[in-house]
Design a protein around this motif. Structure first.
Motif, PDB file in Angstrom:
ATOM      1  N   PHE A 275     -11.736  85.684-125.205  1.00  0.00           N
ATOM      2  CA  PHE A 275     -11.728  85.571-126.815  1.00  0.00           C
ATOM      3  C   PHE A 275     -12.044  83.893-126.640  1.00  0.00           C
ATOM      4  N   VAL A 276     -12.013  83.475-126.659  1.00  0.00           N
ATOM      5  CA  VAL A 276     -13.007  81.788-126.584  1.00  0.00           C
ATOM      6  C   VAL A 276     -14.363  81.851-126.031  1.00  0.00           C
ATOM      7  N   ASN A 277     -14.779  83.081-125.342  1.00  0.00           N
ATOM      8  CA  ASN A 277     -16.546  83.215-125.752  1.00  0.00           C
ATOM      9  C   ASN A 277     -16.439  84.139-126.532  1.00  0.00           C
ATOM     10  N   VAL A 278     -15.982  84.844-127.059  1.00  0.00           N
ATOM     11  CA  VAL A 278     -16.078  85.427-128.667  1.00  0.00           C
ATOM     12  C   VAL A 278     -16.112  84.099-129.437  1.00  0.00           C
ATOM     13  N   VAL A 279     -15.220  83.425-129.368  1.00  0.00           N
ATOM     14  CA  VAL A 279     -14.955  82.307-130.849  1.00  0.00           C
ATOM     15  C   VAL A 279     -16.229  81.292-130.688  1.00  0.00           C
ATOM     16  N   ALA A 280     -16.449  81.218-129.516  1.00  0.00           N
ATOM     17  CA  ALA A 280     -18.208  80.139-129.728  1.00  0.00           C
ATOM     18  C   ALA A 280     -19.371  80.996-129.213  1.00  0.00           C
ATOM     19  N   GLY A 281     -19.417  82.314-128.659  1.00  0.00           N
ATOM     20  CA  GLY A 281     -21.111  82.486-129.443  1.00  0.00           C
ATOM     21  C   GLY A 281     -20.399  82.926-130.954  1.00  0.00           C
ATOM     22  N   ASN A 282     -20.301  83.403-131.508  1.00  0.00           N
ATOM     23  CA  ASN A 282     -20.260  83.282-133.215  1.00  0.00           C
ATOM     24  C   ASN A 282     -20.393  81.886-133.644  1.00  0.00           C
ATOM     25  N   GLY A 283     -20.116  81.003-132.874  1.00  0.00           N
ATOM     26  CA  GLY A 283     -20.659  79.045-133.535  1.00  0.00           C
ATOM     27  C   GLY A 283     -21.673  79.478-133.218  1.00  0.00           C
ATOM     28  N   CYS A 284     -22.338  79.365-132.343  1.00  0.00           N
ATOM     29  CA  CYS A 284     -23.580  79.093-131.441  1.00  0.00           C
ATOM     30  C   CYS A 284     -24.676  80.525-132.459  1.00  0.00           C
ATOM     31  N   THR A 285     -24.037  81.730-132.339  1.00  0.00           N
ATOM     32  CA  THR A 285     -24.420  82.701-133.300  1.00  0.00           C
ATOM     33  C   THR A 285     -24.889  82.091-134.819  1.00  0.00           C
ATOM     34  N   THR A 286     -23.579  81.071-135.395  1.00  0.00           N
ATOM     35  CA  THR A 286     -23.833  80.630-136.972  1.00  0.00           C
ATOM     36  C   THR A 286     -25.037  79.508-136.721  1.00  0.00           C
ATOM     37  N   LEU A 287     -24.568  78.881-135.615  1.00  0.00           N
ATOM     38  CA  LEU A 287     -25.772  77.844-135.908  1.00  0.00           C
ATOM     39  C   LEU A 287     -26.829  78.101-135.549  1.00  0.00           C
ATOM     40  N   GLY A 288     -27.276  79.034-134.680  1.00  0.00           N
ATOM     41  CA  GLY A 288     -28.734  79.002-134.505  1.00  0.00           C
ATOM     42  C   GLY A 288     -29.691  79.733-136.238  1.00  0.00           C
ATOM     43  N   MET A 289     -28.609  80.739-136.667  1.00  0.00           N
ATOM     44  CA  MET A 289     -29.123  81.224-138.080  1.00  0.00           C
ATOM     45  C   MET A 289     -29.255  80.318-138.986  1.00  0.00           C
ATOM     46  N   ARG A 290     -29.347  79.125-138.461  1.00  0.00           N
ATOM     47  CA  ARG A 290     -29.333  77.398-138.857  1.00  0.00           C
ATOM     48  C   ARG A 290     -30.090  76.655-138.381  1.00  0.00           C
ATOM     49  N   ASN A 291     -31.405  77.530-137.270  1.00  0.00           N
ATOM     50  CA  ASN A 291     -32.482  76.671-136.901  1.00  0.00           C
ATOM     51  C   ASN A 291     -31.792  76.077-136.435  1.00  0.00           C
ATOM     52  N   ALA A 292     -30.753  75.848-135.130  1.00  0.00           N
ATOM     53  CA  ALA A 292     -29.815  75.114-134.331  1.00  0.00           C
ATOM     54  C   ALA A 292     -29.497  75.996-133.018  1.00  0.00           C
ATOM     55  N   ARG A 293     -30.999  75.497-131.945  1.00  0.00           N
ATOM     56  CA  ARG A 293     -31.107  76.402-130.956  1.00  0.00           C
ATOM     57  C   ARG A 293     -29.889  75.697-129.780  1.00  0.00           C
TER      58      ARG A 293
END
Length: 142
Positions: free
Chosen positions: A77-95
């Protein structure tokens, strides 16, 4: 709301503020480090009943006691949450990239969760309170 989806409980944001001490009344801490253009440590501090509720949903069966399988389900579950956060940051051009989740029992967290830059978000369900902690830091080259 990802939490509502997994636990079938409505969540109210009670507060979000800088903290100086670790949360009380928790049994388990599920954490994940995220590094890249943004560096932070994400920790979900849960009481036992909420740990079981998340695992029960993730596994699609009622879990009555915390065991290795329950801890693994909540880590996912934590991995899913963090993965969603990373994806959102990635859509804002943050690697950014999340490391695998870690599990800590409450007695193992002394002085690990709270830094001068830790923000705690206190959340409340009808049954219990819990916290999400974010500790931001600058990555140093060793």
């Amino acid at each position: 709301n990802l939490f509502l989806h997994y636990t079938k409980q409505i969540v109210e944001i009670v507060s979000a503020e800088m903290v100086e001490q670790e949360p009380e009344d928790i049994s388990y801490v599920f954490s994940q480090k995220v590094e890249g253009d943004k560096n932070f440590f994400y920790a979900l501090a849960l009481p036992e009943d909420l740990t079981l509720a998340i695992a029960s949903y993730m596994m699609n069966e009622e879990m009555a006691e915390v065991d290795a399988l329950v801890l693994d389900a909540v880590s996912e579950f934590v991995n899913v949450v963090a993965g969603n956060g990373c994806t959102t940051l990635g859509m804002r051009n943050a690697r950014v990239m999340a490391e695998p989740p870690q599990i800590m029992m409450k007695d193992m967290t002394k002085n690990l969760l709270v830094t001068p830059s830790t923000v705690a978000v206190l959340l409340r369900t009808a049954k219990t309170d819990f916290q999400i902690l974010f500790s931001f830091y600058e990555k140093t080259d060793d």
